[in-house]
Design an enzyme around this catalytic site. Sequence first.
Site, PDB file in Angstrom:
ATOM      1  N   GLY A  90      -1.334   8.179   0.908  1.00 53.12           N
ATOM      2  CA  GLY A  90      -1.448   8.147   2.411  1.00 53.12           C
ATOM      3  C   GLY A  90       0.006   7.898   3.081  1.00 53.12           C
ATOM      4  O   GLY A  90       0.999   8.190   2.861  1.00 53.12           O
TER       5      GLY A  90
ATOM      6  N   TYR B  58     -13.956  -2.640  10.660  1.00 56.97           N
ATOM      7  CA  TYR B  58     -12.509  -2.090  10.639  1.00 56.97           C
ATOM      8  C   TYR B  58     -12.109  -2.264  12.002  1.00 56.97           C
ATOM      9  O   TYR B  58     -10.935  -2.892  11.815  1.00 56.97           O
ATOM     10  CB  TYR B  58     -12.549  -0.323  10.424  1.00 56.97           C
ATOM     11  CG  TYR B  58     -11.338   0.245  10.450  1.00 56.97           C
ATOM     12  CD1 TYR B  58     -10.344   0.113   9.172  1.00 56.97           C
ATOM     13  CD2 TYR B  58     -10.576   0.951  11.388  1.00 56.97           C
ATOM     14  CE1 TYR B  58      -9.270   0.893   9.230  1.00 56.97           C
ATOM     15  CE2 TYR B  58      -9.452   1.565  11.222  1.00 56.97           C
ATOM     16  CZ  TYR B  58      -8.847   1.494  10.208  1.00 56.97           C
ATOM     17  OH  TYR B  58      -7.676   2.063   9.955  1.00 56.97           O
TER      18      TYR B  58
ATOM     19  N   GLY C 199       1.236   5.000   3.697  1.00 54.65           N
ATOM     20  CA  GLY C 199       2.372   4.242   2.905  1.00 54.65           C
ATOM     21  C   GLY C 199       3.134   5.092   1.940  1.00 54.65           C
ATOM     22  O   GLY C 199       4.528   4.739   1.845  1.00 54.65           O
TER      23      GLY C 199
ATOM     24  N   GLY D 227       0.829  -1.113   0.050  1.00 57.59           N
ATOM     25  CA  GLY D 227       0.054  -0.065  -0.081  1.00 57.59           C
ATOM     26  C   GLY D 227       0.724   1.233  -0.098  1.00 57.59           C
ATOM     27  O   GLY D 227       0.560   1.992   0.907  1.00 57.59           O
ATOM     28  N   ALA D 228       1.948   1.208  -1.072  1.00 60.10           N
ATOM     29  CA  ALA D 228       2.726   2.406  -1.023  1.00 60.10           C
ATOM     30  C   ALA D 228       2.288   3.541  -1.754  1.00 60.10           C
ATOM     31  O   ALA D 228       2.821   4.574  -1.701  1.00 60.10           O
ATOM     32  CB  ALA D 228       4.066   1.848  -1.390  1.00 60.10           C
TER      33      ALA D 228
HETATM   34  N1  NAP Z   1      -5.353   7.641   7.868  1.00 63.39           N
HETATM   35  C1  NAP Z   1      -5.521   7.314   9.199  1.00 63.39           C
HETATM   36  O1  NAP Z   1      -5.833   8.388   9.924  1.00 63.39           O
HETATM   37  C2  NAP Z   1      -5.064   5.979   9.800  1.00 63.39           C
HETATM   38  C3  NAP Z   1      -5.345   5.896  11.221  1.00 63.39           C
HETATM   39  C4  NAP Z   1      -5.111   4.648  11.750  1.00 63.39           C
HETATM   40  C5  NAP Z   1      -4.711   3.635  10.777  1.00 63.39           C
HETATM   41  N2  NAP Z   1      -4.507   3.858   9.521  1.00 63.39           N
HETATM   42  C6  NAP Z   1      -3.856   2.794   8.623  1.00 63.39           C
HETATM   43  O2  NAP Z   1      -3.022   2.808   7.838  1.00 63.39           O
HETATM   44  C7  NAP Z   1      -2.832   2.199   6.578  1.00 63.39           C
HETATM   45  C8  NAP Z   1      -2.783   2.840   5.404  1.00 63.39           C
HETATM   46  O3  NAP Z   1      -3.975   3.594   5.122  1.00 63.39           O
HETATM   47  P1  NAP Z   1      -4.117   5.208   4.775  1.00 63.39           P
HETATM   48  O4  NAP Z   1      -4.802   6.012   5.619  1.00 63.39           O
HETATM   49  O5  NAP Z   1      -2.908   5.595   4.327  1.00 63.39           O
HETATM   50  O6  NAP Z   1      -5.022   4.878   3.489  1.00 63.39           O
HETATM   51  P2  NAP Z   1      -5.247   5.310   1.948  1.00 63.39           P
HETATM   52  O7  NAP Z   1      -4.497   6.634   1.826  1.00 63.39           O
HETATM   53  O8  NAP Z   1      -6.259   4.886   1.473  1.00 63.39           O
HETATM   54  O9  NAP Z   1      -3.923   4.224   1.345  1.00 63.39           O
HETATM   55  C9  NAP Z   1      -4.294   2.897   1.731  1.00 63.39           C
HETATM   56  C10 NAP Z   1      -3.400   1.994   0.698  1.00 63.39           C
HETATM   57  O10 NAP Z   1      -3.699   0.676   0.825  1.00 63.39           O
HETATM   58  C11 NAP Z   1      -3.742   0.303  -0.593  1.00 63.39           C
HETATM   59  N3  NAP Z   1      -4.837  -0.791  -0.687  1.00 63.39           N
HETATM   60  C12 NAP Z   1      -6.186  -0.688  -0.482  1.00 63.39           C
HETATM   61  N4  NAP Z   1      -6.812  -1.760  -0.597  1.00 63.39           N
HETATM   62  C13 NAP Z   1      -5.959  -2.671  -1.363  1.00 63.39           C
HETATM   63  C14 NAP Z   1      -6.053  -3.904  -1.986  1.00 63.39           C
HETATM   64  N5  NAP Z   1      -7.093  -4.409  -1.889  1.00 63.39           N
HETATM   65  N6  NAP Z   1      -4.820  -4.572  -2.421  1.00 63.39           N
HETATM   66  C15 NAP Z   1      -3.486  -3.869  -2.138  1.00 63.39           C
HETATM   67  N7  NAP Z   1      -3.408  -2.454  -1.823  1.00 63.39           N
HETATM   68  C16 NAP Z   1      -4.786  -1.950  -1.251  1.00 63.39           C
HETATM   69  C17 NAP Z   1      -4.209   1.432  -1.259  1.00 63.39           C
HETATM   70  O11 NAP Z   1      -3.908   1.402  -2.856  1.00 63.39           O
HETATM   71  P3  NAP Z   1      -4.439   2.386  -3.742  1.00 63.39           P
HETATM   72  O12 NAP Z   1      -3.429   3.487  -4.013  1.00 63.39           O
HETATM   73  O13 NAP Z   1      -4.401   1.486  -5.024  1.00 63.39           O
HETATM   74  O14 NAP Z   1      -5.799   2.759  -3.530  1.00 63.39           O
HETATM   75  C18 NAP Z   1      -3.209   2.341  -0.792  1.00 63.39           C
HETATM   76  O15 NAP Z   1      -1.975   2.248  -1.238  1.00 63.39           O
HETATM   77  C19 NAP Z   1      -4.192   1.260   6.878  1.00 63.39           C
HETATM   78  O16 NAP Z   1      -3.613  -0.077   7.365  1.00 63.39           O
HETATM   79  C20 NAP Z   1      -4.953   2.188   7.628  1.00 63.39           C
HETATM   80  O17 NAP Z   1      -5.909   1.294   8.509  1.00 63.39           O
HETATM   81  C21 NAP Z   1      -4.794   4.953   9.068  1.00 63.39           C
END
Ligand code: NAP
Length: 306
Positions: free
Chosen positions: A37, A187, A39, A33-34
Site C-alpha cells: 500500500g 484505530y 509504504g 511497512g514498505a
Molecule cells: N489506506 C488508506 O486509505 C489510509 C488512510 C489513512 C491512513 N492510512 C495509514 O497508512 C499506513 C499504511 O497503511 P496502508 O493503507 O498502506 O495498509 P497496508 O496496505 O495494509 O500496509 C500496511 C503496512 O504495514 C505493515 N504492518 C502491519 N502490521 C505490522 C506489524 N505488526 N509489524 C510490521 N509491519 C506491519 C504491513 O506489513 P505486511 O505487508 O507484512 O502486511 C504493510 O507493509 C497506516 O499507518 C495507515 O493507518 C491509510
Amino acid sequence: MELPEELQFITHARMPQKTTKARMDGRVCIITGATSGVGYQATKRLAQGGAHLVLVCRNREKSIKLKLELTNGNGTQIDLIQADLSKLSDVRQAAGYILEHYPHIDVLINNAGLHNTRRILTNDGFETVFCVNHLASYLLTRLLLERLIESAPVRVIQVNSQGHRFGGLDLDDLHWAKRHYNGYKAYGASKVAQLLTVWEFSEKLGENGVTINAMHPGEVRTNIGMNNGILYRTYQRYLLWWILKQPVISGNAIYYQAAAPEMAGISGRFFNQTIDEKPAPHALDRNLGKRVWSISEELTGLSGHA
Ligand SMILES: NC(=O)c1ccc[n+]([C@@H]2O[C@H](COP(=O)([O-])OP(=O)(O)OC[C@H]3O[C@@H](n4cnc5c(N)ncnc54)[C@H](OP(=O)(O)O)[C@@H]3O)[C@@H](O)[C@H]2O)c1
C-alpha cells in the site's frame, strides 16, 4: 461555499497536491511497512528519487521480493530489517541494528499500521492497533532520537490518518478491556495518541534541526483491513474500493514531505497529504498530549530515560 474549519479536510482531499522535483540521492531513509500500500508506493518513489532505503518490514519474503523489484536494473541501495512491530522487543532490536549500522539518518518514516474489527492483544498485553500504530512508532522514534539529532537536518514523518477524527482515546482503557471494542474508534485512538505525541516531539526537538510532522496519506486502495473477516473484506473490496484513490498519490505525498526544499524547517504540523490542515480539536489537547507521552514512555519501558 467554504466549509467550516472542521470539515475542510473534505475540500483539501480534492485540491491539487504539491509535488517536488528535488532528488534524494544517497539520503538514508528508514521506512516501516514498505511491503504494501502506502509504504510500498512511498518506497518506490523514494527509490526513483535515488534514496538509500532501509526497510523495516515484518515479512521477510515480501521484503526480499520488494528489494529485487526495486533494485532491478538500477543502483538503488536497499537494506532490510525484519521486525514485527506488534512486539516492542522487535522494535528495540530494529533500533539497535539501525544505531549500529547507520551513523547518519536523513528521514524516518513511521508508516506501518493496521485496522482491526476485533480486539486482539499482543504478547505484551497491548491492544494490537494501539501498539503498532502508536507505541511502535513512538518507541522507534525515541530510540533513534539522539542519532537523529546528530544527523540534523532530519525529517520524521508520521503516517497518521483522518481516522484520528473518530476519537476513541480513553487513557483509562487504552487496551479496550472496559469498553465494547469498536474498530474505527480503536484505530482513531491510536492515531490521536500518535498525533498528540507529534506536538510533544516537535516541541522537545525545538531548534535542533529535526522536524516531525504527521500526514494523512489520502483515502487509498491498499490492504488495510484485509486481515479482518469476510464481511469486512467484502465491504472493503466491493463497496469502499470504488471511492478510494490509487495509492500512488500517497507515495508522491510522502516523497514531497521527505524531499521538498520548502518543507525544510517545518515541524509540528498535520498535513492532508501535502496540504497543511487543522486536526480535530481533541487531537490538539496539549495537556492530554503530555499524559499520553508519559503513559507511552511507561508502556514502552522508557520511563526515567532522557
Ligand atoms: N489506506 C488508506 O486509505 C489510509 C488512510 C489513512 C491512513 N492510512 C495509514 O497508512 C499506513 C499504511 O497503511 P496502508 O493503507 O498502506 O495498509 P497496508 O496496505 O495494509 O500496509 C500496511 C503496512 O504495514 C505493515 N504492518 C502491519 N502490521 C505490522 C506489524 N505488526 N509489524 C510490521 N509491519 C506491519 C504491513 O506489513 P505486511 O505487508 O507484512 O502486511 C504493510 O507493509 C497506516 O499507518 C495507515 O493507518 C491509510
